[in-house]
Design a protein around this motif. Structure first.
Motif, short mmCIF file in Angstrom:
data_model
loop_
_atom_site.label_atom_id
_atom_site.label_comp_id
_atom_site.label_asym_id
_atom_site.label_seq_id
_atom_site.Cartn_x
_atom_site.Cartn_y
_atom_site.Cartn_z
N PRO A 33 0.82 -1.21 0.00
CA PRO A 33 0.00 0.00 0.00
C PRO A 33 0.85 1.26 0.00
O PRO A 33 1.97 1.27 0.50
CB PRO A 33 -0.81 -0.13 1.29
CG PRO A 33 0.03 -0.99 2.17
CD PRO A 33 0.73 -1.95 1.25
N SER A 34 0.30 2.31 -0.55
CA SER A 34 1.01 3.57 -0.58
C SER A 34 1.03 4.21 0.80
O SER A 34 0.21 3.90 1.67
CB SER A 34 0.33 4.53 -1.57
OG SER A 34 -0.95 4.91 -1.08
N ALA A 37 -2.22 5.88 1.57
CA ALA A 37 -3.28 4.97 2.00
C ALA A 37 -3.12 4.61 3.48
O ALA A 37 -4.10 4.55 4.23
CB ALA A 37 -3.28 3.70 1.15
N ARG A 38 -1.89 4.37 3.89
CA ARG A 38 -1.65 4.05 5.31
C ARG A 38 -1.99 5.23 6.20
O ARG A 38 -2.56 5.08 7.28
CB ARG A 38 -0.20 3.61 5.51
CG ARG A 38 0.12 2.24 4.92
CD ARG A 38 1.47 1.75 5.39
NE ARG A 38 2.55 2.57 4.87
CZ ARG A 38 3.20 2.33 3.73
NH1 ARG A 38 2.86 1.29 2.99
NH2 ARG A 38 4.19 3.11 3.33
N GLU A 40 -4.16 7.56 5.56
CA GLU A 40 -5.62 7.73 5.57
C GLU A 40 -6.27 6.79 6.57
O GLU A 40 -7.18 7.18 7.31
CB GLU A 40 -6.18 7.50 4.17
CG GLU A 40 -7.66 7.90 4.01
CD GLU A 40 -8.63 6.85 4.56
OE1 GLU A 40 -9.69 7.23 5.05
OE2 GLU A 40 -8.29 5.64 4.50
N VAL A 41 -5.82 5.54 6.59
CA VAL A 41 -6.38 4.56 7.52
C VAL A 41 -6.10 4.95 8.96
O VAL A 41 -6.97 4.88 9.84
CB VAL A 41 -5.84 3.15 7.22
CG1 VAL A 41 -6.22 2.18 8.33
CG2 VAL A 41 -6.39 2.66 5.88
N ARG A 93 -15.87 7.20 4.43
CA ARG A 93 -15.08 5.98 4.60
C ARG A 93 -15.08 5.62 6.07
O ARG A 93 -14.78 6.46 6.93
CB ARG A 93 -13.66 6.18 4.07
CG ARG A 93 -13.63 6.73 2.65
CD ARG A 93 -12.23 6.80 2.09
NE ARG A 93 -11.80 5.49 1.63
CZ ARG A 93 -10.62 5.27 1.03
NH1 ARG A 93 -9.77 6.27 0.87
NH2 ARG A 93 -10.28 4.06 0.62
N ASP A 198 -13.89 -1.83 1.41
CA ASP A 198 -12.83 -0.88 1.08
C ASP A 198 -11.51 -1.65 1.00
O ASP A 198 -10.74 -1.68 1.96
CB ASP A 198 -12.76 0.21 2.15
CG ASP A 198 -11.84 1.36 1.76
OD1 ASP A 198 -11.06 1.19 0.80
OD2 ASP A 198 -11.89 2.41 2.42
N GLU A 200 -8.72 -1.08 -0.57
CA GLU A 200 -7.50 -0.28 -0.47
C GLU A 200 -7.11 -0.07 1.00
O GLU A 200 -5.94 -0.23 1.38
CB GLU A 200 -7.68 1.07 -1.16
CG GLU A 200 -6.43 1.95 -1.11
CD GLU A 200 -6.65 3.32 -1.71
OE1 GLU A 200 -5.65 4.00 -1.98
OE2 GLU A 200 -7.82 3.71 -1.90
N ALA A 201 -8.09 0.28 1.83
CA ALA A 201 -7.81 0.48 3.25
C ALA A 201 -7.42 -0.84 3.91
O ALA A 201 -6.57 -0.87 4.80
CB ALA A 201 -9.03 1.08 3.94
N ARG A 203 -5.81 -3.37 2.55
CA ARG A 203 -4.41 -3.65 2.21
C ARG A 203 -3.47 -2.73 2.98
O ARG A 203 -2.39 -3.14 3.41
CB ARG A 203 -4.18 -3.52 0.70
CG ARG A 203 -4.78 -4.64 -0.12
CD ARG A 203 -4.28 -4.61 -1.55
NE ARG A 203 -4.71 -3.42 -2.25
CZ ARG A 203 -5.83 -3.34 -2.97
NH1 ARG A 203 -6.63 -4.39 -3.06
NH2 ARG A 203 -6.16 -2.23 -3.59
N ALA A 204 -3.89 -1.48 3.15
CA ALA A 204 -3.04 -0.53 3.87
C ALA A 204 -2.87 -0.93 5.33
O ALA A 204 -1.80 -0.75 5.91
CB ALA A 204 -3.63 0.88 3.78
#
Length: 239
Positions: A33-34, A37-38, A40-41, A93, A198, A200-201, A203-204
Motif C-alpha cells: 500500500p502507498s 493509504a496508510r 488515511e487509515v 469511509r 474498502d 485499499e484500506a 491492504r493498507a
C-alpha cells in the motif's frame, strides 16, 4: 547457446522479464500500500475514536444504554461530507468492529455512499455511528455491497435517557444509525445508502487483501494500530 544467440535472447527477453518482475514483485500496488493509504487509515481510526469520545456524555442527546448494550457491531464513518440543507450522503469511509468470544474484533473497512438524509442546516460534515443489533445486520459489512433499508432493515436510532417502547421501530431494525455533531447525537436515517468493502484500506492496514469475515471474527490483539479506537469502543459499549 552461441554468443550471438545469447545476445539476441538478452535483448528480447530481459526487458520482458523486467516488466513482469516489476508487476509481480514487492512494489506491486496490490501488495504494497502507498504511504498515503496508510496515513488515511490511521487518520480514519483516530477520527473514529474521537467520534465516540462523547457518547453518553450528554443526557438528552446520547445513545441510550439499552441500545448500546445490544450492539453486536459498531461502525463509524468520520466526517461524512454533506450539503447545506437536504443532505445527500455523498461519500464517507468507515471502520467497523464486532463482538467476538474474545472481545471486540479486529477492524474491517468500508465506504458509505448514496442515499439521502436530513441533517442540521449549515452542517458541512458529521460523524455517523451505526450499531448492528442483529446477526443478520452483520451482512452489511460482510458482502461486497449492500443497500441500507433495502437489503437490510435500517432505522434512525432513538436517543435520550428514556427507554424505548417495544413498538419502537428501532428495536426491530437490524441497524440503527446516529449523526454526531459537536458532541450531540441524533438519530438519522440513511435510507438508500450503500455499504461497500474498502479493499485499499484493508491492504493498507493488513498489508494484504483480506475478506471482512476474517477480521470481524477474530479478536483484536493489544498491539494493533487500531487499539485507541477499540479501547473507546470497549469503554462505551462494554466488552
Amino acid at each position: 547457446m552461441t554468443a550471438i544467440a545469447r545476445t539476441v535472447y538478452l535483448l528480447l527477453c530481459a526487458p520482458v522479464a523486467a516488466i513482469l518482475a516489476s508487476c509481480a514483485g514487492p512494489h506491486s500496488p496490490a501488495e504494497l500500500p502507498s504511504g498515503a493509504a496508510r496515513d488515511e487509515v490511521a487518520s480514519r481510526l483516530a477520527d473514529a475514536a474521537e467520534a465516540l469520545a462523547t457518547v453518553g456524555d450528554a443526557d438528552d442527546h446520547r445513545i441510550p444504554s439499552h441500545i448500546a448494550e445490544r450492539a453486536r457491531c459498531v461502525a463509524v464513518v468520520p466526517a461524512l461530507v454533506n450539503g447545506a440543507f437536504i443532505v445527500g450522503a455523498k461519500h464517507g469511509r468507515g471502520v467497523v468492529t464486532c463482538r467476538t468470544d474474545g472481545g471486540w474484533s479486529s477492524p474491517a473497512f468500508f465506504t458509505l455512499s448514496g442515499g439521502t438524509a436530513g441533517f442540521e442546516v449549515g452542517v458541512q460534515s458529521v460523524d455517523v455511528v451505526m450499531l448492528v443489533l442483529t446477526e443478520g445486520g452483520k451482512r452489511a459489512f460482510l458482502v461486497p455491497e449492500l443497500e441500507l433499508g433495502g437489503d437490510v432493515s435500517a432505522s434512525a436510532g432513538p436517543e435520550g435517557r428514556g427507554r424505548a417502547t417495544e413498538s419502537d421501530a428501532s428495536l426491530r431494525a437490524a441497524i440503527v444509525s446516529y449523526s454526531a455533531s459537536r458532541g450531540l447525537f441524533a438519530g438519522v436515517a440513511l435510507s438508500g445508502a450503500v455499504i461497500r468493502r474498502d479493499p485499499e484500506a484493508t491492504r493498507a492496514f493488513y498489508g494484504r487483501d483480506e475478506l471482512p469475515s476474517t477480521p470481524l471474527q477474530t479478536a483484536a490483539t493489544a498491539d494493533t494500530p487500531a487499539a485507541p479506537f477499540l479501547a473507546r469502543v470497549r469503554a462505551v459499549f462494554g466488552r
